[in-house]
Design an enzyme around this catalytic site. Structure first.
Site, PDB file in Angstrom:
ATOM      1  N   HIS A  19       0.857  -1.193   0.000  1.00  0.00           N
ATOM      2  CA  HIS A  19       0.000   0.000   0.000  1.00  0.00           C
ATOM      3  C   HIS A  19       0.891   1.240   0.000  1.00  0.00           C
ATOM      4  CE1 HIS A  19      -4.150   1.618   1.117  1.00  0.00           C
ATOM      5  NE2 HIS A  19      -3.371   2.698   1.029  1.00  0.00           N
ATOM      6  N   HIS A  21       1.205   4.877  -2.333  1.00  0.00           N
ATOM      7  CA  HIS A  21       0.621   5.702  -3.393  1.00  0.00           C
ATOM      8  C   HIS A  21       1.718   6.413  -4.175  1.00  0.00           C
ATOM      9  CE1 HIS A  21      -3.734   5.522  -2.330  1.00  0.00           C
ATOM     10  NE2 HIS A  21      -3.244   5.212  -1.135  1.00  0.00           N
ATOM     11  N   ASP A  23       1.496   8.994  -6.105  1.00  0.00           N
ATOM     12  CA  ASP A  23       1.420  10.449  -5.970  1.00  0.00           C
ATOM     13  C   ASP A  23       1.601  10.909  -4.531  1.00  0.00           C
ATOM     14  OD1 ASP A  23      -0.958   9.257  -5.272  1.00  0.00           O
ATOM     15  OD2 ASP A  23      -2.262  10.681  -6.290  1.00  0.00           O
ATOM     16  N   GLY A 180      -9.703   7.618  -2.244  1.00  0.00           N
ATOM     17  CA  GLY A 180     -10.302   8.937  -2.067  1.00  0.00           C
ATOM     18  C   GLY A 180     -11.212   8.941  -0.852  1.00  0.00           C
ATOM     19  N   HIS A 207      -9.836   0.460  -0.380  1.00  0.00           N
ATOM     20  CA  HIS A 207      -9.706   1.276   0.824  1.00  0.00           C
ATOM     21  C   HIS A 207     -11.005   1.178   1.622  1.00  0.00           C
ATOM     22  CE1 HIS A 207      -6.327   3.205  -1.264  1.00  0.00           C
ATOM     23  NE2 HIS A 207      -6.026   3.840  -0.140  1.00  0.00           N
ATOM     24  N   GLU A 210     -11.122   2.964   7.242  1.00  0.00           N
ATOM     25  CA  GLU A 210     -10.194   4.029   7.656  1.00  0.00           C
ATOM     26  C   GLU A 210     -11.009   5.237   8.114  1.00  0.00           C
ATOM     27  OE1 GLU A 210      -6.466   6.671   5.862  1.00  0.00           O
ATOM     28  OE2 GLU A 210      -7.969   5.842   4.507  1.00  0.00           O
ATOM     29  N   ASP A 300       1.719   3.852   2.921  1.00  0.00           N
ATOM     30  CA  ASP A 300       0.660   4.714   2.410  1.00  0.00           C
ATOM     31  C   ASP A 300       1.260   5.833   1.563  1.00  0.00           C
ATOM     32  OD1 ASP A 300      -1.952   5.373   1.912  1.00  0.00           O
ATOM     33  OD2 ASP A 300      -2.313   6.347   3.823  1.00  0.00           O
TER      34      ASP A 300
END
Length: 365
Positions: A19, A21, A23, A180, A207, A210, A300
């Site tokens: 996991h 990202h 970006d 998102g 996701h 959370e 993350d």
């Protein structure tokens, strides 16, 4: 053992990150240089000041506020050259941190502002990944990396992006995700997407658990048929604890997730920042592991959390009393949960992860 010695020993361990990202893991200097290329204004000058701005802004206790920091990274990732560079550097940085297997997740639909097609974005990222793997190999570091193509929860392109992911299963894409704002955008918005992915025998992680609770997790595993959950820490809302007897009673969903060993991709530092956990010392990962949930440790967003796999492991050792066996356990869980075929997972475990831990057998963390 001094903190420096501890970190050095942990840095030498093989790591698997599921996991991470794309970006959310840019080098601050790269953000500055790419921003200059496209005329994008940044909120701070200089790499160190910008790194601090990202971390401070993300440290809000709110997932929506946390997600706002991505406005700046996405803005500078709108050309094939930029995507290729960011992917290449991400792979090199992960390999330098001892990562031997990684899945980089990102949303192609967010990178079309300067005229790229969806397919062109995937191609650019794949070229960057392959370049990064080659650069890492030149320094003696082996790493295997796959793309996780992501659809944005608030947008209406889930099936289109799922079809893009499946079309690129021979071009480096290993799975599908939605990301998102979690609350208010459940998997049930587009049930046909999950049916399509299941019909295509394509791996899914979602996701969930959370910023929203057990209902979100339930939809992810039942409707989305996800075999992994991004974060998932709020599954503990379906567990009742009796502190006097140190026993736990699992509800039906918690039992389902544990019985089926659906992997929870847990990201401690990020969870503290978004309010999904109060601190590292009190993070749900400890209880989840004690209860035999399938727990994999991840980063993350390395930029926003100013973190790395070495940093996440070190924090758990320092603040939660984790041992080398605990680190090996979450690493092996991650390796066995990778979105690659069984024989490839077996090779990853037997030829890379286990030998890497055995090299420091008897180490006292």
């Amino acid at each position: 053992m001094t903190p420096t010695e501890l970190e050095a020993q942990i840095a030498a361990l093989p790591k698997v990150v599921l996991h991470d990202h794309l970006d959310g893991g840019l080098r601050p200097q790269t953000v500055i240089e790419l921003a200059a290329d496209v005329g994008h204004d940044l909120p701070a000058d200089g790499a160190e000041a910008l790194a601090t701005w990202f971390a401070d802004s993300a440290d809000s206790g709110s997932l929506p506020r946390y997600l706002e920091t991505f406005d700046h990274t996405i803005a500078v990732m709108q050309t094939a050259d930029a995507l290729r560079r960011v992917a290449r550097e991400a792979v090199v940085d992960l390999a330098t941190d001892g990562v031997v297997y990684a899945e980089l997740r990102w949303a192609p639909e967010q990178h079309l502002q300067r005229g790229l097609s969806l397919q062109e974005t995937v191609d650019a990222v794949q070229v960057g990944i392959e370049e990064g793997v080659s650069v890492a190999a030149e320094t003696g570091r082996g790493i295997q990396v796959g793309q996780l193509v992501t659809a944005m929860r608030h947008a209406d392109r889930w099936t289109e992006i799922a079809e893009l992911a499946v079309a690129n299963r021979e071009n480096g894409v290993v799975g599908f995700d939605i990301a998102g704002a979690e609350l208010g955008f459940p998997p049930s918005r587009f049930p046909e997407t999950w049916r399509y992915l299941a019909d295509q025998n394509f791996p899914v992680t979602i996701h969930a658990g959370e910023a929203d609770g057990v209902d979100s997790v339930a939809e992810a595993v039942h409707l989305g048929q996800a075999t992994r959950i991004g974060h998932g820490v709020r599954i503990l809302e379906d567990v009742v604890f009796d502190e006097s007897t140190r026993t736990a009673t699992l509800g039906p969903l918690a039992n389902w997730v544990r019985d089926h060993q659906i992997t929870l991709e847990v990201c401690p530092s990020s969870n503290v920042q978004t309010g999904a956990a109060t601190s590292i010392a009190e993070h749900p990962i400890n209880r989840l592991k004690e209860l035999d949930f399938a727990v994999a440790l991840s980063t993350d967003n390395r930029l926003m959390s100013r973190t790395s796999m070495t940093q996440e492991m070190t924090l758990l050792v320092q603040e939660c009393g984790w041992t080398i066996d605990d680190l090996a356990d979450v690493t092996l869980t991650a390796a066995w949960s990778a979105f690659i075929h069984h024989d490839e997972r077996r090779a990853l475990v037997d030829d890379v992860v286990l030998p890497g831990f055995q090299k420091i057998e008897g180490a006292q963390l």
